[in-house]
Design an enzyme around this catalytic site. Sequence first.
Site, PDB file in Angstrom:
ATOM      1  N   ALA A   1       3.118  -3.786  -6.707  1.00  0.00           N
ATOM      2  CA  ALA A   1       3.545  -3.583  -8.103  1.00  0.00           C
ATOM      3  C   ALA A   1       2.556  -4.226  -9.071  1.00  0.00           C
ATOM      4  O   ALA A   1       2.235  -3.649 -10.119  1.00  0.00           O
ATOM      5  CB  ALA A   1       4.949  -4.168  -8.308  1.00  0.00           C
TER       6      ALA A   1
ATOM      7  N   LEU B   1       3.864  -5.859   1.326  1.00  0.00           N
ATOM      8  CA  LEU B   1       3.822  -6.797   0.197  1.00  0.00           C
ATOM      9  C   LEU B   1       4.202  -6.036  -1.077  1.00  0.00           C
ATOM     10  O   LEU B   1       3.378  -5.756  -1.951  1.00  0.00           O
ATOM     11  CB  LEU B   1       2.423  -7.408   0.101  1.00  0.00           C
ATOM     12  CG  LEU B   1       2.001  -8.262   1.310  1.00  0.00           C
ATOM     13  CD1 LEU B   1       0.528  -8.640   1.228  1.00  0.00           C
ATOM     14  CD2 LEU B   1       2.877  -9.519   1.411  1.00  0.00           C
ATOM     15  N   HIS B   2       5.499  -5.705  -1.167  1.00  0.00           N
ATOM     16  CA  HIS B   2       5.996  -4.816  -2.230  1.00  0.00           C
ATOM     17  C   HIS B   2       5.554  -5.298  -3.624  1.00  0.00           C
ATOM     18  O   HIS B   2       5.089  -4.514  -4.439  1.00  0.00           O
ATOM     19  CB  HIS B   2       7.529  -4.766  -2.189  1.00  0.00           C
ATOM     20  CG  HIS B   2       8.096  -4.364  -0.864  1.00  0.00           C
ATOM     21  ND1 HIS B   2       8.173  -3.056  -0.434  1.00  0.00           N
ATOM     22  CD2 HIS B   2       8.612  -5.107   0.145  1.00  0.00           C
ATOM     23  CE1 HIS B   2       8.727  -3.012   0.761  1.00  0.00           C
ATOM     24  NE2 HIS B   2       8.992  -4.229   1.150  1.00  0.00           N
ATOM     25  N   ASP B   3       5.729  -6.582  -3.897  1.00  0.00           N
ATOM     26  CA  ASP B   3       5.463  -7.092  -5.251  1.00  0.00           C
ATOM     27  C   ASP B   3       3.985  -7.147  -5.561  1.00  0.00           C
ATOM     28  O   ASP B   3       3.576  -6.956  -6.721  1.00  0.00           O
ATOM     29  CB  ASP B   3       6.097  -8.477  -5.413  1.00  0.00           C
ATOM     30  CG  ASP B   3       7.605  -8.419  -5.236  1.00  0.00           C
ATOM     31  OD1 ASP B   3       8.190  -9.409  -4.762  1.00  0.00           O
ATOM     32  OD2 ASP B   3       8.192  -7.361  -5.563  1.00  0.00           O
TER      33      ASP B   3
ATOM     34  N   THR C   1       5.481   1.492  -2.109  1.00  0.00           N
ATOM     35  CA  THR C   1       5.146   0.163  -1.563  1.00  0.00           C
ATOM     36  C   THR C   1       5.160   0.163  -0.032  1.00  0.00           C
ATOM     37  O   THR C   1       4.436  -0.601   0.600  1.00  0.00           O
ATOM     38  CB  THR C   1       6.114  -0.929  -2.069  1.00  0.00           C
ATOM     39  OG1 THR C   1       7.445  -0.616  -1.630  1.00  0.00           O
ATOM     40  CG2 THR C   1       6.089  -1.045  -3.585  1.00  0.00           C
TER      41      THR C   1
END
Length: 313
Positions: free
Chosen positions: A243, A238-240, A192
């Site tokens: 995912a 924007l890690h999520d 990420t």
Amino acid sequence: MTRKVIIDCDPGIDDAVALCMALFDPRLEVVAITAVGGNVSPDQATRNVQAILDQLDPPRRPRIGCASEPANSLPVDAKHIFGNDGLGNNDFPFVEHHQRHAAEKVIYDEVHAAPNQVTIVACGPLTNIARALLRDPELAAIIGQLVIMGGTVSAPGNVTPAAEFNIYSDPESARIVFRSAMTKTLVPLDVTTQVAQTYDFLDQIPDETSRAGRFLAKTLPYLYRTHRQHLGEEGIHLHDAVALVAATDRDLFELRQMACDVEVAGELTRGATVFDRRRLPQWRPNTEVAISADSTAVTDCILRGLAEAARAT
Ligand code: RIB
Ligand code: CA
């Protein structure tokens, strides 16, 4: 045929971006959004899920699962990054939903209603997922797929030198999830943080003529400011959202089966994700792990998802 998904999240602005993408992706049916404490308190996370839905007003309103206090109180929050309210201190209004259902009950209901068909994207601590498994151990066999944003393989932690925020916030729950027989995909910080959004990203998101564009304009600039002030970074992760892309466009990621467990006792290492990478591993592989990504293509997916949300709002 749309794909049923549950987004389990602790909004958090990057959680909100993932929600904005998922709610308007024609490939997905978001059957539920379940809140979990992490970036903010459980109650604030639940309020934020409602506020985000009220801001975006999707054509189909998913069920909402309410967050509850974890067994061990949350050791940390991320208000210095996301604001006291978790969404850039906008204090968005929201309509309180009278029927409040616990997140783990909503997960249980939706997975049993569609066995082997539901993908859960976990964007926060794994409290709700673990509680759903403890409520019904058989659930592990009928969850279609669990995609987890969390942990690190070789990268440093972001809340301690050893641990990533989501896992560190509730390591006991994370251990239960990793040791379960569920089909899991882990999207760690190693990947990420490869997908960095510099300031030009702000010029590419939808304008303020749509609900989605107005929501992004109120939240993303705040994230750039706190990343600069507190992390010394000229850009955001924007890690999520990354995912979520791993759930919808897995071909953009290099994935490897690995054996993973979680440290729950270490004074310095609590919350660390530990992988058996010995030449002759002794642990049984239990998680598919994203070890690299096509960063440009992932960013294009995020921008396409936000453009779709703008078209629809
Ligand atoms: O470490 C990144 C994760 O922690 C993201 O899910 C972010 O929203 C925070 O919850
Ligand atoms: Ca999150």
